[in-house]
Every structure is written in structure tokens, then in C-alpha cells.
Scaffold this motif. Sequence first.
Motif, PDB file in Angstrom:
ATOM      1  N   ASP A 101       3.906  21.687  -6.448  1.00  0.00           N
ATOM      2  CA  ASP A 101       3.010  21.258  -5.289  1.00  0.00           C
ATOM      3  C   ASP A 101       3.365  19.448  -5.122  1.00  0.00           C
ATOM      4  O   ASP A 101       3.603  19.136  -4.041  1.00  0.00           O
ATOM      5  CB  ASP A 101       1.840  21.484  -5.509  1.00  0.00           C
ATOM      6  N   ALA A 102       3.358  18.931  -6.325  1.00  0.00           N
ATOM      7  CA  ALA A 102       3.478  17.544  -6.438  1.00  0.00           C
ATOM      8  C   ALA A 102       4.765  17.133  -5.860  1.00  0.00           C
ATOM      9  O   ALA A 102       4.944  16.009  -5.097  1.00  0.00           O
ATOM     10  CB  ALA A 102       3.371  16.909  -7.632  1.00  0.00           C
TER      11      ALA A 102
ATOM     12  N   ARG B 134       0.797  -1.160  -0.125  1.00  0.00           N
ATOM     13  CA  ARG B 134      -0.045   0.012   0.006  1.00  0.00           C
ATOM     14  C   ARG B 134       0.786   1.310  -0.030  1.00  0.00           C
ATOM     15  O   ARG B 134       0.556   2.174  -0.850  1.00  0.00           O
ATOM     16  CB  ARG B 134      -0.944  -0.273   1.173  1.00  0.00           C
ATOM     17  N   ARG B 135       1.826   1.118   0.847  1.00  0.00           N
ATOM     18  CA  ARG B 135       2.875   2.272   0.759  1.00  0.00           C
ATOM     19  C   ARG B 135       3.381   2.624  -0.644  1.00  0.00           C
ATOM     20  O   ARG B 135       3.764   3.827  -1.120  1.00  0.00           O
ATOM     21  CB  ARG B 135       3.811   2.156   1.892  1.00  0.00           C
ATOM     22  N   LEU B 136       4.060   1.541  -1.144  1.00  0.00           N
ATOM     23  CA  LEU B 136       4.636   1.551  -2.546  1.00  0.00           C
ATOM     24  C   LEU B 136       3.539   2.179  -3.558  1.00  0.00           C
ATOM     25  O   LEU B 136       4.005   3.064  -4.424  1.00  0.00           O
ATOM     26  CB  LEU B 136       5.115   0.156  -2.916  1.00  0.00           C
ATOM     27  N   GLU B 137       2.421   1.541  -3.740  1.00  0.00           N
ATOM     28  CA  GLU B 137       1.365   2.176  -4.466  1.00  0.00           C
ATOM     29  C   GLU B 137       1.124   3.471  -4.451  1.00  0.00           C
ATOM     30  O   GLU B 137       0.830   4.305  -5.290  1.00  0.00           O
ATOM     31  CB  GLU B 137       0.168   1.113  -4.401  1.00  0.00           C
ATOM     32  N   ARG B 138       1.020   3.860  -3.044  1.00  0.00           N
ATOM     33  CA  ARG B 138       0.847   5.490  -2.972  1.00  0.00           C
ATOM     34  C   ARG B 138       1.816   6.094  -3.527  1.00  0.00           C
ATOM     35  O   ARG B 138       1.412   7.350  -4.022  1.00  0.00           O
ATOM     36  CB  ARG B 138       0.572   5.710  -1.484  1.00  0.00           C
ATOM     37  N   PHE B 139       3.074   5.787  -3.231  1.00  0.00           N
ATOM     38  CA  PHE B 139       4.362   6.573  -3.837  1.00  0.00           C
ATOM     39  C   PHE B 139       3.975   6.671  -5.139  1.00  0.00           C
ATOM     40  O   PHE B 139       4.269   7.664  -6.115  1.00  0.00           O
ATOM     41  CB  PHE B 139       5.569   6.100  -3.232  1.00  0.00           C
ATOM     42  N   GLN B 140       3.662   5.474  -6.004  1.00  0.00           N
ATOM     43  CA  GLN B 140       3.846   5.355  -7.396  1.00  0.00           C
ATOM     44  C   GLN B 140       2.648   6.132  -7.776  1.00  0.00           C
ATOM     45  O   GLN B 140       2.887   6.715  -9.105  1.00  0.00           O
ATOM     46  CB  GLN B 140       3.195   3.948  -7.618  1.00  0.00           C
ATOM     47  N   SER B 141       1.525   6.420  -7.109  1.00  0.00           N
ATOM     48  CA  SER B 141       0.393   7.384  -7.556  1.00  0.00           C
ATOM     49  C   SER B 141       0.923   8.733  -7.644  1.00  0.00           C
ATOM     50  O   SER B 141       0.602   9.392  -8.693  1.00  0.00           O
ATOM     51  CB  SER B 141      -0.950   7.022  -6.539  1.00  0.00           C
ATOM     52  N   TYR B 142       1.500   8.923  -6.636  1.00  0.00           N
ATOM     53  CA  TYR B 142       1.906  10.712  -6.443  1.00  0.00           C
ATOM     54  C   TYR B 142       2.960  10.577  -7.702  1.00  0.00           C
ATOM     55  O   TYR B 142       3.184  11.744  -8.558  1.00  0.00           O
ATOM     56  CB  TYR B 142       2.533  11.083  -5.232  1.00  0.00           C
TER      57      TYR B 142
END
Length: 501
Positions: free
Chosen positions: A478-479, A431-439
Motif C-alpha cells: 500500500d505504501a 513541504r512537498r519534499l518533506e511529504r515524500f520523505q515521510s512516506y
Amino acid sequence: MPHGERAADHVEVERTYVLPGPFDLPDLTGVDSVASVDGPRTLMLVADYYDTDDLRLLRARTTLRRRLGGVDDGWHVKVPAPPDGRLELHRPLGRSLRPPKAVRGLVAARTAGAPLRRVATIHSHRTVRVLRSATGASLAEVCHDQVTAAVPDGRQLDWSELEVELTGGSLDLLEAVEEALTAAGAAVSPWPSKLRRALGAGLDDPVLDPGTDTAGAVVMARVAELVEELIGWDVAVRRNRPDSVHKARVTIRRLRSVLAAHRRVLDRAGTDPVRNELNWFAEVLGDVRDDEVMRGDLTDLVDTQPHDTVRAHTRRRMGRLLSDRERRHDKALRAAMDSRRHGELWAALHDVVARPPWTERAARPPAGELSKALARQLRRLDQARGHLAAQLPGPERDVALHELRKTVKRLRYTVEVALPRAGRPAHKLIRRLERFQSYAGQLHDDQVALQLLSDAADQETAFAFGHLHGVLAERVADAWAALDEEEARLEAPKLRAKLLR
């Protein structure tokens, strides 16, 4: 396909029954939601079936036929559609008796460049009855077939069978009809298709059987699963299904990552050439995917701006630019998928699955080898994070972020292989890796759009494109700030300890 409808791609859910001899169809009125039964109607169907010399399609539960005699005359391709059916694809009959290019493409991932030949001709004298609801809606068709099959070696087989195909009814209806048919003497067929029955029983699908619980078996089970997924997405891309290009590209990333991360188990001399060719195809898909994302992002961006800032001619110019890119990249994708190189890629993938290039470590217990693969990818992650942190804003930092994105993806896909054994800590890290990938992915997409606006502005659109460029540049800044926070969460020392213990 239902015989009262025009040919169209659809998911077929049906069951087949063998008959003991002369058979009287029981009255199915009142079974489940059946209020009436239409028919009978009689059809004479003739189908030529095509496959490779080693029957690659049939072994993969896929059929390709040219059929005449019904409302759906034409070329039919059937592929598995879990959990309960098969996807039936229809293409026009044409003049040729040989499968045309569009049809061959639908099975190219299975045939891998091998030529197709006719392997059987099947004649069916079909009697059709339609089961209807109280409102007259079609629920299912019951087809009584008298079958004659001829195969190239001169053999001829004759038999009788029933097919029941849902046309609007539920699986509960299918179960109830089956109960009535078996009570009348029919039996569930052991044959998945007429062609399988015609060609014989000695066609068991090759199954990966490592014999023991080994690291090699665990890794190759995942590789085989991903190859099957990619075959499905190959068909979907050819059919222009929504999001299929993205899904195919993601599956390739997963497959390349698994092959790379488990070099202790799979000899890279056998897998690196396959990874290189997968990368080639991923890049072709990537151009099309970038166009899809860019159109959505830029359209949304333009729609949020005042009309006096982004005028109609600016919108038209942007639309033309995007359309030109899309046509060019789509043409390149179609050419790639019809190329010999693409067929050779599929042949190489099937060869890896059929004859895995094991190393001596493949026979070891899986826990130790999977843990070592994870540890190696975590070290790569930390190296990539450190390299990104050392860069100042600019092109070198963008390159460092791209490398970190790739490293994060590889780690995520490596964790997925261990997921059944690693449990909750693996889920949390994913889940952490997916969140980083999304950003990071959104940041990348905005940067690509920035470059397009910079390159495309002309005298007439300079102001509007400049305004959009400024809005995007602010969003990118911002990103980066948000991404820094997500990157710090990748440290995850407790999760790492639990995964590696």
C-alpha cells in the motif's frame, strides 16, 4: 544552581551585577510577586575551572568546573541554552582532581581532542537570600559574592558582584528585581561569567566576517549554524535525551548535503574528507535510530493483533531480539563518541568553519551561485526519479528508492540555504519534499522490520512472525502505491521556474 536543592541538570536563568563598592541590598519584599525574603545564609565556594590552552570552551560560552562548598559539590558543565539561559549539567565529584571521562565527553565537541588544564581557581564568599511568593514557593535567589580569582600566571583579582537566579519566578520578576538593584547602585555586569572576568577581556568569539554579501558567506553561515546545532545534539545524545539521536542524524544529513551541494563555493578537497567522516558517524547513529523506530512500529503492530495470534512467548522473543540489538548498537555508539576518530571529526569541522576552503567562486554574488546549486540538485532529482521508474519490484527498486530518498534530502537542504532569499516557492517545494520523505521513510522502516521478522523467526514463533510478516508486507504494498503519487508531485514545474528565475 539553587542552593536549597540537590544537584540535577537544569536550565539556569540568571543575571549578574557589578557593585560600586560597599553595597546594601535593598528590601525586595513587594517587588513583583515577592512576598518575603529568607536569609541570609553564608557559603564558602571553591571552584577549579578547566579549559584548553586556547580557551575553546570559554570562547564558546561554555564552562567546566569542579566546585566544593555548596549542596551541589561536583563537576559542573554549563552550555548556552537559548534564548535566556544556560544548561547546567552536574556529575559526581569522584576522587580525581582531573575531569573524568563522563565530564570530558560533555565538552568533547568543543575541545575536539585537545587536552584540558586548570585555567583558574575562584573562591567565593557567598551570601544567599531567597525570594518567596505568598505561598512560600521559591521564586529566585539573590547571591552576594565576594570573589577572589587566581590564574596560573600568578595574578590574583578581587571583586564583589550580585547574581540573581530564577528558581520558580518569571522573567518579569527578574526585570523588576533588576530595576530595584540598579536603582540602589548596582550595574548590569559586562562579564558573562566569573571566569571570563578573571581571564580578561581579550577573548572575543571568532566571528565569520566575509566582508561582503557573497555566495561563500551565505553558505558558510549555514555550515557554521549546523555545526553549532550538532554540538548541542552531541551533548543531548550523551545525556540520553529523547529524540536526540534522530536530531543529531538529521543535522549531519543537512551538513553533508550543504557541503556537497555547494562544491562550486567550497573546495571538495577540503570538504569531502569531512563529509566521509560525518557519514561514518551518521551510520553509527542510524543503527540506534533504526532500533528506536523498529521498537515503536513493531510494538504498535503487535498490540493491534489478536492475542491468540501473537501469544505472550512471541512478544517476549521479539522484546529480547530488540533489546539485544539496542544494547549492541548503543555500546557501539558510546565507543564511537569516546573515540579518537570522533575527536578528529570535531577538529575537522571546527577547522572548516574557522578556515573555509573557498574556491574562487565564493566571492561571487550569492543569487547566481545558489541558483546554480539548486538547478544541479533538481537535475539529480530527475535522474533519480527516472532510475526508480525504470525498475521492476524487487531489490533493485528498493535500492533505487533509497538513492531517490537521499537525493530528495539533499535538494531539500540545498533549498533551505536559499530559503531567506527564495521565499514562498521555496517553502512550498520543501513541504512537498518533506511529504515524500515521510512516506518513503515509513516504507523504509517497514522494510527493515520485515527483514528482522524474516531473520528472527524460529520453530516456536514461526506462525506468529509469519502473520506479522504478512501484515507488514501488505502495508508495504500500500505504501508503494501512495509513494507513487507523492513522487509525481515532485515534478513541480511552476515551483521550479520560480525558484530558478
